[in-house]
Enzyme design. Sequence first.
Site, PDB file in Angstrom:
ATOM      1  N   ASN A   4      23.303 -28.786 -34.154  1.00 25.62           N
ATOM      2  CA  ASN A   4      24.039 -29.063 -35.397  1.00 25.62           C
ATOM      3  C   ASN A   4      24.869 -27.840 -35.779  1.00 25.62           C
ATOM      4  OD1 ASN A   4      22.398 -27.261 -37.158  1.00 25.62           O
ATOM      5  ND2 ASN A   4      20.779 -28.637 -36.436  1.00 25.62           N
ATOM      6  N   PRO A  33       8.075 -32.299 -34.150  1.00 23.67           N
ATOM      7  CA  PRO A  33       7.111 -32.003 -35.209  1.00 23.67           C
ATOM      8  C   PRO A  33       7.835 -31.456 -36.427  1.00 23.67           C
ATOM      9  CG  PRO A  33       7.008 -30.351 -33.455  1.00 23.67           C
ATOM     10  CD  PRO A  33       7.949 -31.425 -32.988  1.00 23.67           C
TER      11      PRO A  33
END
Length: 370
Positions: free
Chosen positions: A181, A276
């Site tokens: 990103n 996670p």
Amino acid sequence: MRVVMSQSAMEFITPLTLQALSGHPVASSLLDPAAEAAMGHIELARWADLVIIAPATANLLARINAGMADELITTTCLATEAPIALCPAMNQQMYRNVATQANLTSLTSRGFTLWGPASGSQACGEVGPGRMLEPLEITELATQFFAQNDSAELKPLAGKSVLITAGPTREAIDPVRYISNHSSGKMGFALAKAASDMGAAVTLVSGPVNLSTPEGVTRIDVESAQNMLDAVMNHIDNKDIFIGCAAVADYRISEIASCKIKKSAEEMQLALVRNPDILATVASLPNRPFMVGFAAETHDVEAYARDKLKRKNLNMIAANDVSIAGIGFNADANALRVFWPQGSQDLPATDKLTLARQLLSLIVKEKTNT
Ligand code: PMT
């Protein structure tokens, strides 16, 4: 802040301008009964925690070095016990002159601090050393000066350990490609610097970024979300505050190809699996630190941030509206809306370091209340 102006300075700027900016009358004369009635020159010298001479001309440096006291600036320098920072500003030849250099050597050997000069093109058209540092650089040096001071007010995080995540994560597709990103790490690194300036021992777990490590900060570089979680769990013991500023990828590729994927079909699909949640994992620890998360949102910012505050069991969340141009991902500025169970505060747009300091002040205040 109090301002003292020389007669020459008043040829360039009016005292009224600096009075308006500093919020106090400007002192300029040693023998001004009205000024002396407000704050006499000795009182002014005693009041200061730091004296900044900007610009420090060749003439002024020579007169301070000679111990003169025939006008207010040199008199203040003689009468103060505060550290004095000199910001030289002069023509490059005047700066290189042996007389100026001897004055600077003498002044620094007596404990004066030199801020600058910078080098480059000058008002006179010449190029070389002698340019005054930019005002923002001087402000930053003054901030650092006060941050290094040991008082509890200036070092509210002295004795505390802070773990911060920053930057993006990279989730490999094959040996040459990845999903990531736009996080630059700037916000997380600003938090690390601000926390360190406030006296904390800072560990910074960073995804791949192009930034240098703030002084005094321990940095651990990672790539993927799983790497970030491992690094965080290896360093979380005895931390007082955890700040999750990283833009962690929510998903990773279910099976990373061991060789470069060759293009063949017109379309291809990648199977992703959930990563996670680092923040939620740390928040579930029995002796968890004070937990601060970020929420990067493009719409319904408050609702999503409040939901994350509750769902991830955090003490505080900083909502970042990343739909606003010029702030957030990969920008130098940012704005935050901070929420905690009993309150909220808007931190309007400013540079990321200033914002980091404001957020940390809120954290210190709220941590003390819990
Ligand atoms: O790096 P910059 O270019 O300076 O940009 C700053 C920023 C926009 C990245 C930063 O201000 C910011 O908003 N960071 C959080 C980005 C994000 O991933 O937000 P989120 O809403 O997806 O995640 C919520 C929180 O959970 C975050 O604290 C995140 O670190 C954490 N998280 C998310 C997923 C995951 N698997 N583990 C996590 O710990």
